[in-house]
Design a protein around this motif. Sequence first.
Motif, PDB file in Angstrom:
ATOM      1  N   CYS A   1      -6.032   6.808  -4.641  1.00 27.92           N
ATOM      2  CA  CYS A   1      -6.153   6.168  -5.960  1.00 27.92           C
ATOM      3  C   CYS A   1      -7.401   6.667  -6.677  1.00 27.92           C
TER       4      CYS A   1
ATOM      5  N   LEU B   1       0.733   4.147  -2.761  1.00 25.88           N
ATOM      6  CA  LEU B   1       0.527   5.521  -2.302  1.00 25.88           C
ATOM      7  C   LEU B   1       1.606   6.435  -2.858  1.00 25.88           C
TER       8      LEU B   1
ATOM      9  N   THR C   1      -5.022   5.034   0.980  1.00 26.21           N
ATOM     10  CA  THR C   1      -4.557   4.594  -0.331  1.00 26.21           C
ATOM     11  C   THR C   1      -5.706   4.543  -1.322  1.00 26.21           C
TER      12      THR C   1
ATOM     13  N   LEU D   1       0.838  -1.207   0.000  1.00 23.89           N
ATOM     14  CA  LEU D   1       0.000   0.000   0.000  1.00 23.89           C
ATOM     15  C   LEU D   1       0.870   1.254   0.000  1.00 23.89           C
ATOM     16  N   ASP D   2       1.961   1.211   0.757  1.00 21.19           N
ATOM     17  CA  ASP D   2       2.882   2.350   0.766  1.00 21.19           C
ATOM     18  C   ASP D   2       3.410   2.639  -0.630  1.00 21.19           C
TER      19      ASP D   2
ATOM     20  N   LYS E   1      -4.290   3.147   6.511  1.00 18.51           N
ATOM     21  CA  LYS E   1      -3.479   3.176   5.289  1.00 18.51           C
ATOM     22  C   LYS E   1      -4.291   2.685   4.094  1.00 18.51           C
TER      23      LYS E   1
END
Lengths: 159, 159
Positions: free
Chosen positions: B36, A153, B32, A149-150, B28
Amino acid sequence: MPGRQSAERLAAEADAGPTWLRSSVAPKLHLTAKSCRAFFEERLAEAGATFAAWTVLAALKLEGPMIQRALAQYLSIEGPTLSRHLESMERRGLVVRRRTDLDRRAATVEIAPDGEEMYNRISSVAISSQQDMLKGLSDREIAQLSTLLDRILENVGPR
Amino acid sequence: MPGRQSAERLAAEADAGPTWLRSSVAPKLHLTAKSCRAFFEERLAEAGATFAAWTVLAALKLEGPMIQRALAQYLSIEGPTLSRHLESMERRGLVVRRRTDLDRRAATVEIAPDGEEMYNRISSVAISSQQDMLKGLSDREIAQLSTLLDRILENVGPR
DNA sequence: GCTAGATAGATAGCAAGCTACCTATCTATG
DNA sequence: CATAGATAGGTAGCTTGCTATCTATCTAGC
């Protein structure tokens, strides 16, 4: 070469037409986040709280009093959105906005007694909801997810 | 033991207070997905389309004409939300709603010529946006992510 | 064949995100 | 010191999600 771009997959997908909607990660990410949010909101509602109230209280509990601008950034929401939440939370006696002489524009947000009470009441709900959401995932898998996910992102940019 | 519940981590987290907001996967995932979505919306806006229009057109292109109920389920949105989108899309000539004598309650949604045109114009935008979003992730990592999201989705339930 | 319940879609109204803009205040510079 | 630009927060209004409820229609059971 773990980070390489997969030309085959992308080309295949472009050929195959709109597989985007059906099989791709983007809509799945979208749906999962939406479902998780609904899941949390439902659990919190049973305890008489809202998602917004929970995030605000948790942020203040963790970081201490903050001015609204900092709090909004911390929560990744815009100022007006936070303003509205704080308006209702202050009316309900969960937080107080205090203006100081140091900078008369800024308002420091603090948890009020009723907010403390609510935080104590719902923190266990939030924790158990998170546990339920991640049920069956190992530490390693959670860490992997977090890393992936990081990286996404990073790609889409901190907007 | 890949699927075990991690008692240590969860206990540590409960002890540590509201680490939820800072370090956990839940926020998170939320951020995210939000980023997106904004990323896609921005790209599509540059091409004169909206996210909603894209998902509707892609669904119809992939699955063929559908009644609204089926389309809403396919897109994981509620009926009234879809109704509003279709209202504006029909006004813009992107889709048509056709009522048949077979079931006079139902309305079959089809892509109109302008919708075809828009689809052809923006499908490459959607594909490249997805590529950018997943840049640097290998097929294996994308598959892992997909699986992890599926398992979380399972936990929070198809709401 | 009629009626009770189920189903498709529309409408109304709420919530929570956003941007654009306003006011008040602070800061830095001529 | 005066003032131009930056910054904090609030207000107005848009979008897109939702639920609740309405109407029209279909289906099943008597």
